[in-house]
Design a protein around this motif. Structure first.
Motif, PDB file in Angstrom:
ATOM      1  N   GLN A   1       0.839  -1.210   0.000  1.00  8.65           N
ATOM      2  CA  GLN A   1       0.000   0.000   0.000  1.00  8.65           C
ATOM      3  C   GLN A   1       0.869   1.253   0.000  1.00  8.65           C
ATOM      4  N   THR A   2       1.941   1.239   0.794  1.00 10.80           N
ATOM      5  CA  THR A   2       2.846   2.385   0.858  1.00 10.80           C
ATOM      6  C   THR A   2       3.670   2.520  -0.413  1.00 10.80           C
ATOM      7  N   VAL A   3       4.127   1.396  -0.941  1.00  8.85           N
ATOM      8  CA  VAL A   3       4.925   1.422  -2.168  1.00  8.85           C
ATOM      9  C   VAL A   3       4.109   1.999  -3.323  1.00  8.85           C
ATOM     10  N   MET A   4       2.854   1.598  -3.438  1.00  9.61           N
ATOM     11  CA  MET A   4       1.998   2.060  -4.531  1.00  9.61           C
ATOM     12  C   MET A   4       1.766   3.559  -4.491  1.00  9.61           C
ATOM     13  N   ARG A   5       1.841   4.137  -3.301  1.00  8.91           N
ATOM     14  CA  ARG A   5       1.544   5.561  -3.142  1.00  8.91           C
ATOM     15  C   ARG A   5       2.779   6.421  -2.899  1.00  8.91           C
ATOM     16  N   ALA A   6       3.951   5.875  -3.165  1.00  7.84           N
ATOM     17  CA  ALA A   6       5.181   6.644  -2.995  1.00  7.84           C
ATOM     18  C   ALA A   6       5.229   7.780  -4.013  1.00  7.84           C
ATOM     19  N   GLU A   7       5.656   8.964  -3.538  1.00  5.63           N
ATOM     20  CA  GLU A   7       5.685  10.133  -4.419  1.00  5.63           C
ATOM     21  C   GLU A   7       7.120  10.601  -4.660  1.00  5.63           C
TER      22      GLU A   7
ATOM     23  N   GLU B   1      13.176  -4.825   1.094  1.00  8.40           N
ATOM     24  CA  GLU B   1      12.886  -3.620   1.879  1.00  8.40           C
ATOM     25  C   GLU B   1      12.570  -2.455   0.929  1.00  8.40           C
ATOM     26  N   TRP B   2      11.419  -2.544   0.267  1.00  7.82           N
ATOM     27  CA  TRP B   2      11.042  -1.556  -0.739  1.00  7.82           C
ATOM     28  C   TRP B   2      10.925  -0.147  -0.168  1.00  7.82           C
ATOM     29  N   THR B   3      10.325   0.008   0.980  1.00  9.50           N
ATOM     30  CA  THR B   3      10.085   1.349   1.511  1.00  9.50           C
ATOM     31  C   THR B   3      11.323   1.956   2.149  1.00  9.50           C
ATOM     32  N   GLU B   4      12.423   1.207   2.191  1.00 15.16           N
ATOM     33  CA  GLU B   4      13.711   1.761   2.574  1.00 15.16           C
ATOM     34  C   GLU B   4      14.652   1.825   1.364  1.00 15.16           C
ATOM     35  N   SER B   5      14.125   1.454   0.190  1.00 11.99           N
ATOM     36  CA  SER B   5      14.872   1.508  -1.075  1.00 11.99           C
ATOM     37  C   SER B   5      16.148   0.684  -1.017  1.00 11.99           C
TER      38      SER B   5
ATOM     39  N   TRP C   1      11.872   7.965  -7.175  1.00 10.46           N
ATOM     40  CA  TRP C   1      10.570   7.368  -6.863  1.00 10.46           C
ATOM     41  C   TRP C   1       9.507   8.142  -7.635  1.00 10.46           C
ATOM     42  N   PRO C   2       8.341   7.519  -7.939  1.00  7.58           N
ATOM     43  CA  PRO C   2       7.929   6.149  -7.609  1.00  7.58           C
ATOM     44  C   PRO C   2       8.562   5.094  -8.515  1.00  7.58           C
ATOM     45  N   ARG C   3       8.498   3.843  -8.035  1.00  2.00           N
ATOM     46  CA  ARG C   3       8.977   2.679  -8.785  1.00  2.00           C
ATOM     47  C   ARG C   3       7.904   1.599  -8.721  1.00  2.00           C
ATOM     48  N   LYS C   4       8.044   0.605  -9.590  1.00  4.19           N
ATOM     49  CA  LYS C   4       7.088  -0.497  -9.589  1.00  4.19           C
ATOM     50  C   LYS C   4       7.835  -1.830  -9.564  1.00  4.19           C
ATOM     51  N   PRO C   5       7.312  -2.818  -8.837  1.00  3.99           N
ATOM     52  CA  PRO C   5       7.928  -4.148  -8.841  1.00  3.99           C
ATOM     53  C   PRO C   5       7.622  -4.868 -10.150  1.00  3.99           C
ATOM     54  N   LEU C   6       8.654  -5.427 -10.778  1.00  6.25           N
ATOM     55  CA  LEU C   6       8.438  -6.132 -12.042  1.00  6.25           C
ATOM     56  C   LEU C   6       7.579  -7.380 -11.868  1.00  6.25           C
ATOM     57  N   TRP C   7       7.581  -7.969 -10.670  1.00  2.82           N
ATOM     58  CA  TRP C   7       6.754  -9.151 -10.415  1.00  2.82           C
ATOM     59  C   TRP C   7       5.340  -8.786  -9.987  1.00  2.82           C
ATOM     60  N   GLY C   8       5.054  -7.494  -9.900  1.00  3.97           N
ATOM     61  CA  GLY C   8       3.737  -7.062  -9.448  1.00  3.97           C
ATOM     62  C   GLY C   8       3.654  -6.995  -7.933  1.00  3.97           C
ATOM     63  N   TYR C   9       2.509  -6.545  -7.439  1.00  3.38           N
ATOM     64  CA  TYR C   9       2.287  -6.397  -5.996  1.00  3.38           C
ATOM     65  C   TYR C   9       1.814  -7.736  -5.447  1.00  3.38           C
ATOM     66  N   VAL C  10       2.744  -8.687  -5.413  1.00  2.00           N
ATOM     67  CA  VAL C  10       2.398 -10.077  -5.121  1.00  2.00           C
ATOM     68  C   VAL C  10       2.246 -10.310  -3.621  1.00  2.00           C
TER      69      VAL C  10
ATOM     70  N   PRO D   1       9.281   6.793   0.939  1.00  2.00           N
ATOM     71  CA  PRO D   1       7.936   6.255   0.726  1.00  2.00           C
ATOM     72  C   PRO D   1       7.090   6.172   1.989  1.00  2.00           C
ATOM     73  N   ARG D   2       7.723   6.111   3.154  1.00  2.00           N
ATOM     74  CA  ARG D   2       6.986   5.969   4.408  1.00  2.00           C
ATOM     75  C   ARG D   2       6.534   7.303   5.004  1.00  2.00           C
ATOM     76  N   PHE D   3       6.916   8.419   4.360  1.00  2.00           N
ATOM     77  CA  PHE D   3       6.611   9.720   4.937  1.00  2.00           C
ATOM     78  C   PHE D   3       5.906  10.625   3.923  1.00  2.00           C
ATOM     79  N   LYS D   4       5.020  11.440   4.433  1.00  2.00           N
ATOM     80  CA  LYS D   4       4.361  12.431   3.582  1.00  2.00           C
ATOM     81  C   LYS D   4       5.318  13.556   3.227  1.00  2.00           C
ATOM     82  N   GLU D   5       6.102  13.988   4.211  1.00  2.00           N
ATOM     83  CA  GLU D   5       7.051  15.070   3.979  1.00  2.00           C
ATOM     84  C   GLU D   5       8.382  14.493   3.482  1.00  2.00           C
ATOM     85  N   PHE D   6       9.272  15.364   3.039  1.00  2.00           N
ATOM     86  CA  PHE D   6      10.571  14.922   2.563  1.00  2.00           C
ATOM     87  C   PHE D   6      11.430  14.479   3.737  1.00  2.00           C
ATOM     88  N   TRP D   7      12.044  13.325   3.606  1.00  2.00           N
ATOM     89  CA  TRP D   7      12.960  12.779   4.618  1.00  2.00           C
ATOM     90  C   TRP D   7      14.358  12.814   4.015  1.00  2.00           C
TER      91      TRP D   7
END
Length: 370
Positions: free
Chosen positions: A33-39, A341-345, A47-56, A295-301
């Protein structure tokens, strides 16, 4: 050709079948859910990025069969599962229990557990992650809970035929030494608890437990088990508890990662030299892929590892290989952060940015004949 054990950490949060995930990711797909909405946070942000295997669903054994094949084809032959115990019961086990352990090809891949006994704060919920001071669950446990944890691990995991062992003993990694001691009530009681666990493992026919600890650079360990108590160095802590080995979880635990990847590698190499001089027990070299948890934060980290290309990562792998080759008296184990660890890139799984680049780097270093 020499065989290496390349062990990638697994963050077991990419599943919709874990009911205790719902407060953090209410859409029922775990942290996807967080990965899909990364800005994108700034013009050059990748970012954003997409997994080649999909959101499995990584708690699906058919998905894990595909992932095991991809991992082992590229040289990753061990998964280190982040394992949690919060609020007197396990948390996030179903990725391991329902996915990996039910995969028909699981025999191709070894695994072991890292007890991620850190406190759980609001980091996983993007809606409120700006306030990280609020602890949802404590990772510290008392002796009664520790024994419940140990019995579960003995029966469910050490008994698995593909559980990873060193010198015949199942490896059990502990993430947070301070929380371990705080919960058990000091160094002496912690030593007693670990000795008890080791004894129980021997009773069950496992030969004991190989205790592996996560290092945090020059961080001190609270040996009193109370706030403001006496502190000691990590090398004294490891010696007192008779730890069997050490590794790292991520570069960010001991160096400034807000710079170019190859600059970080210089510090990594120096850190490994210091470890060799300070510790008497084996250190297994660790290589991180990247760091950017925006990806885990609304503001810039602002802390972001730069230029962590597959080619730069390959240089880190070569350093680790050289370290392993220079220590022939210990198993050729190398840890990597991480598988997913997608949301930590920091992940090996293929994506829309680098494709299979990071996996191909592992294959080139550890599987190709030179």
């Amino acid at each position: 050709m020499k065989k290496y054990d390349i062990a990638a950490y697994v963050w077991p949060a990419f599943t919709g079948t874990e009911p205790r995930f719902m407060p953090f990711w209410p859409e029922g797909m775990g942290e996807w859910q967080t990965v899909m909405r990364a800005e994108k946070k700034f013009p050059e942000h990748n970012w954003p990025r997409k997994p080649l295997w999909g959101y499995v669903n990584e708690a699906d054994p058919y998905v894990m069969e595909m992932e095991i094949d991809a991992a082992t084809d590229h040289g990753v032959n061990v998964f280190i599962y982040d394992w949690y115990w919060y609020d007197r019961r396990p948390f996030a086990e179903n990725c391991l229990n329902d996915g990996f352990l039910k995969a028909r090809n699981r025999h191709k891949m070894k695994f072991y557990l890292m007890w991620a006994n850190h406190d759980a704060n609001q980091l996983w919920d993007k809606r409120i992650s700006h306030d990280l001071g609020n602890v949802i669950w404590s990772g510290a446990v008392d002796r009664t809970e520790f024994e419940r944890i140990a019995e579960r691990i003995l029966k469910r995991y050490f008994s698995q035929e593909n559980y990873y062992k060193i010198d015949g003993k199942p490896v059990f990694m502990i993430y947070d030494a301070n929380n371990l001691i705080r919960g058990l009530g000091g160094m002496e009681k912690t030593k007693e608890a670990l000795n008890w666990f080791d004894g129980r493992a021997k009773q069950e026919g496992f030969g004991g437990v190989h205790f592996q600890f996560v290092l945090y650079g020059n961080a001190c360990v609270n040996v009193s088990g109370v706030d403001g108590g006496k502190e000691t160095s990590s090398e004294e802590f490891c010696s007192y508890l008779h730890a069997d080995s050490m590794t790292h979880y991520h570069f960010t635990h001991y160096t400034d990662i807000n710079r170019d990847y190859e600059e970080v590698l210089k510090d990594v190499s120096e850190e490994w030299k210091k470890i060799g001089k300070k510790y008497e027990i084996p250190y297994f070299p660790h290589v991180s892929i990247g760091w950017d948890n925006n990806p885990r934060f609304k503001e810039f980290w602002p802390w972001i590892m730069k230029n962590n290309t597959p080619e730069a990562f390959e240089k880190g792998l070569k350093l680790a290989k050289e370290y392993a080759d220079a220590h022939p008296d210990q198993p050729p184990l190398i840890t990597v952060n991480s598988w997913n660890e997608w949301t930590e890139s920091s992940y090996l799984e293929p994506d829309s940015l680098n494709g299979y680049g990071y996996l191909e780097a592992i294959r080139r270093v550890f599987l190709e004949k030179k």
